[in-house]
Design a protein around this motif. Sequence first.
Motif, PDB file in Angstrom:
ATOM      1  N   UNK A 157      13.216   3.310   7.001  1.00 48.74           N
ATOM      2  CA  UNK A 157      12.092   3.448   7.826  1.00 48.74           C
ATOM      3  C   UNK A 157      11.508   4.575   8.285  1.00 48.74           C
ATOM      4  N   UNK A 158      12.257   5.705   8.056  1.00 55.46           N
ATOM      5  CA  UNK A 158      11.833   7.220   8.059  1.00 55.46           C
ATOM      6  C   UNK A 158      11.012   7.702   6.828  1.00 55.46           C
ATOM      7  N   UNK A 159      11.611   6.907   5.671  1.00 55.22           N
ATOM      8  CA  UNK A 159      10.597   7.018   4.448  1.00 55.22           C
ATOM      9  C   UNK A 159       9.252   6.657   4.483  1.00 55.22           C
ATOM     10  N   UNK A 160       9.371   5.231   5.040  1.00 49.62           N
ATOM     11  CA  UNK A 160       8.212   4.332   5.231  1.00 49.62           C
ATOM     12  C   UNK A 160       7.164   5.340   6.096  1.00 49.62           C
ATOM     13  N   UNK A 161       7.477   5.822   7.374  1.00 49.07           N
ATOM     14  CA  UNK A 161       6.548   6.595   8.331  1.00 49.07           C
ATOM     15  C   UNK A 161       6.177   7.848   7.425  1.00 49.07           C
ATOM     16  N   UNK A 162       7.094   8.663   6.613  1.00 48.72           N
ATOM     17  CA  UNK A 162       6.658   9.660   5.929  1.00 48.72           C
ATOM     18  C   UNK A 162       5.426   9.385   4.966  1.00 48.72           C
TER      19      UNK A 162
END
Length: 205
Positions: A157-162
């Motif tokens: 999820x963090x990678x997606x947002x980044x």
Amino acid sequence: MASEAVLKYLEDTNRPYSCADVTVNLRGAYTKTAVQKALDGLAESGKIKCKLYGKQKVYVALQRDVATGDCEIEDFDAQLKRLVEDLEEKTKSLKTAETNLKNLTSTPTTDYAKKSITEISRNIDAMGKKLEALKSSTEVISADEKKTILNEHEKQLKEYRKRKRICNDMLEAVLEGYPKPKKTLLEELCIETDEMVDFKPMAVS
């Protein structure tokens, strides 16, 4: 000698030039220092005319075989001033364009961004299906396994947002020099935003 070459060049071209212009146009035959010294010497001897516009000196040859009245000199001075102002304006535009180009080339390309979006979407779909399967499964998993799964989900999820943020930054950079609305740019690039497809990343507590 540099003085003779510089004087001949100014007389042949019959146009105003700065020291840098003359140095470049003589194709490096003389150093900038030598050209500047020649220009100053010619100006002091009255063979050429030097005009100061702001911090920039502009030089032009005095055509001895042409009778130039005061009105003609004033017109020529006005022309010089316009040319210098035009040069300054174009220099500013060039610097702005170079800055925009540097910003654009330092960001990921459109193809890279599109591939990244596709890859992220596939990972999200796969993780979402796996998560739904785990939620609906009657099989009991250990606390450690659950923690591992949730941590992996949070990581994705963090990678997606980044990557979404990187993509948005790219679009904003392109839009600075794009004459049409953002919606038109998205349509031309065949990009669909989360809002357009009603996609909402799942946050698991």
